[in-house]
Design an enzyme around this catalytic site. Sequence first.
Site, PDB file in Angstrom:
ATOM      1  N   PRO A  12       0.784  -1.220   0.000  1.00 41.24           N
ATOM      2  CA  PRO A  12       0.000   0.000   0.000  1.00 41.24           C
ATOM      3  C   PRO A  12       0.825   1.283   0.000  1.00 41.24           C
ATOM      4  CG  PRO A  12      -0.688  -1.447   1.797  1.00 41.24           C
ATOM      5  CD  PRO A  12       0.476  -2.080   1.131  1.00 41.24           C
ATOM      6  N   ASN A  13       0.357   2.205  -0.788  1.00 39.78           N
ATOM      7  CA  ASN A  13       0.865   3.572  -0.867  1.00 39.78           C
ATOM      8  C   ASN A  13       2.232   3.707  -1.534  1.00 39.78           C
ATOM      9  OD1 ASN A  13      -1.410   4.809   0.473  1.00 39.78           O
ATOM     10  ND2 ASN A  13      -0.642   3.841   2.325  1.00 39.78           N
ATOM     11  N   ARG A  51       4.273  11.046  -1.270  1.00 37.53           N
ATOM     12  CA  ARG A  51       3.986  10.625   0.097  1.00 37.53           C
ATOM     13  C   ARG A  51       5.188  10.864   0.996  1.00 37.53           C
ATOM     14  NH1 ARG A  51       4.627   4.364   1.754  1.00 37.53           N
ATOM     15  NH2 ARG A  51       3.920   4.793   3.832  1.00 37.53           N
ATOM     16  N   TYR A  65      10.522   9.269   2.342  1.00 36.54           N
ATOM     17  CA  TYR A  65      10.642   8.425   1.147  1.00 36.54           C
ATOM     18  C   TYR A  65      11.299   9.114  -0.046  1.00 36.54           C
ATOM     19  CZ  TYR A  65       7.515   5.529   3.868  1.00 36.54           C
ATOM     20  OH  TYR A  65       6.979   4.769   4.871  1.00 36.54           O
ATOM     21  N   ASN A 113       8.242  -5.502  -0.477  1.00 32.62           N
ATOM     22  CA  ASN A 113       8.041  -4.405   0.454  1.00 32.62           C
ATOM     23  C   ASN A 113       6.539  -4.389   0.750  1.00 32.62           C
ATOM     24  OD1 ASN A 113       7.615  -2.075   1.869  1.00 32.62           O
ATOM     25  ND2 ASN A 113       8.917  -0.803   0.570  1.00 32.62           N
ATOM     26  N   ALA A 164       2.687  -1.116   4.846  1.00 33.20           N
ATOM     27  CA  ALA A 164       1.935  -1.195   6.103  1.00 33.20           C
ATOM     28  C   ALA A 164       1.508  -2.627   6.446  1.00 33.20           C
ATOM     29  CB  ALA A 164       0.717  -0.289   6.034  1.00 33.20           C
ATOM     30  N   HIS A 183       3.265  -5.114   9.188  1.00 30.03           N
ATOM     31  CA  HIS A 183       2.969  -5.137  10.612  1.00 30.03           C
ATOM     32  C   HIS A 183       1.633  -5.773  10.947  1.00 30.03           C
ATOM     33  CE1 HIS A 183       6.078  -2.201   9.993  1.00 30.03           C
ATOM     34  NE2 HIS A 183       5.229  -1.448   9.334  1.00 30.03           N
ATOM     35  N   ASP A 218       1.724 -16.175   5.266  1.00 26.84           N
ATOM     36  CA  ASP A 218       1.319 -17.528   4.894  1.00 26.84           C
ATOM     37  C   ASP A 218       1.490 -17.783   3.400  1.00 26.84           C
ATOM     38  OD1 ASP A 218       0.743 -18.134   7.515  1.00 26.84           O
ATOM     39  OD2 ASP A 218      -1.438 -17.959   7.290  1.00 26.84           O
ATOM     40  N   GLU A 233      12.814  -9.221   2.285  1.00 28.59           N
ATOM     41  CA  GLU A 233      11.969  -8.111   2.721  1.00 28.59           C
ATOM     42  C   GLU A 233      12.778  -6.826   2.586  1.00 28.59           C
ATOM     43  OE1 GLU A 233       9.701  -6.862   6.881  1.00 28.59           O
ATOM     44  OE2 GLU A 233      11.371  -8.266   6.943  1.00 28.59           O
ATOM     45  N   HIS A 252      12.575  -2.386   3.013  1.00 28.29           N
ATOM     46  CA  HIS A 252      11.870  -1.181   3.460  1.00 28.29           C
ATOM     47  C   HIS A 252      12.737   0.023   3.151  1.00 28.29           C
ATOM     48  CE1 HIS A 252       8.819  -3.499   5.499  1.00 28.29           C
ATOM     49  NE2 HIS A 252       9.791  -4.249   5.975  1.00 28.29           N
ATOM     50  N   SER A 312      12.537   3.093   4.500  1.00 29.77           N
ATOM     51  CA  SER A 312      12.955   3.650   5.783  1.00 29.77           C
ATOM     52  C   SER A 312      13.293   2.481   6.715  1.00 29.77           C
ATOM     53  CB  SER A 312      11.837   4.505   6.387  1.00 29.77           C
ATOM     54  OG  SER A 312      10.736   3.692   6.748  1.00 29.77           O
ATOM     55  N   ARG A 343      11.034   4.168  13.725  1.00 33.78           N
ATOM     56  CA  ARG A 343       9.783   4.929  13.607  1.00 33.78           C
ATOM     57  C   ARG A 343       8.854   4.556  14.760  1.00 33.78           C
ATOM     58  NH1 ARG A 343       7.918   4.682   7.527  1.00 33.78           N
ATOM     59  NH2 ARG A 343       6.557   6.312   8.305  1.00 33.78           N
ATOM     60  N   ARG A 394       5.572  -0.248  14.210  1.00 32.73           N
ATOM     61  CA  ARG A 394       6.281  -0.635  12.986  1.00 32.73           C
ATOM     62  C   ARG A 394       7.440  -1.590  13.251  1.00 32.73           C
ATOM     63  NH1 ARG A 394       4.346   2.570   8.773  1.00 32.73           N
ATOM     64  NH2 ARG A 394       3.511   4.569   9.443  1.00 32.73           N
TER      65      ARG A 394
END
Length: 150
Positions: free
Chosen positions: A9-10, A17, A22, A73, A76, A79, A86, A97, A99, A101, A106, A110
């Site tokens: 998302p986002n 954003r 970012y 990535n 959100a 978390h 799964d 994985e 990220h 940031s 943060r 998170r």
Amino acid sequence: MRILIVNGPNMNLLGLREPEIYGRTTYGELTAMIEEEAARRGLETQFFQSNHEGAIVDAIQDAAGRFDGIVINPAAYTHTSVAILDALKAVGLPAVEVHVSDPDLREDFRRTSYVRAACIATVKGRGLRGYVEAIDILNRYLCGKPTNPA
């Protein structure tokens, strides 16, 4: 080798954003940079971005038999999503994985990553170049070379 790059998302709003976190690079510029770096390494990439958890699960499931590994990535959903965890476990593809940031620096919530349990490594806090590092980790792993998980 074929690598699926999954963004949650986002991430489609990169450049708009929270630029203080970012940066100003757009999602299109990010995918172009990753594609160029992957091509230099002889890797083929395909990108998937969705703001919907189920669509991300579907993309991961569809990767089985079509890709050699996944860079993800989950944004959100990192978390909150046992469903994405799964799906990663179910397909059994090596995943890294990533990220932009460092979530550990943060908000407290998170600091929990559900997907990490299904990943061979995590790259965090290295900006957009973290995706290239994630690809390199995955490539070394797929070639049978040692990785340095972050």
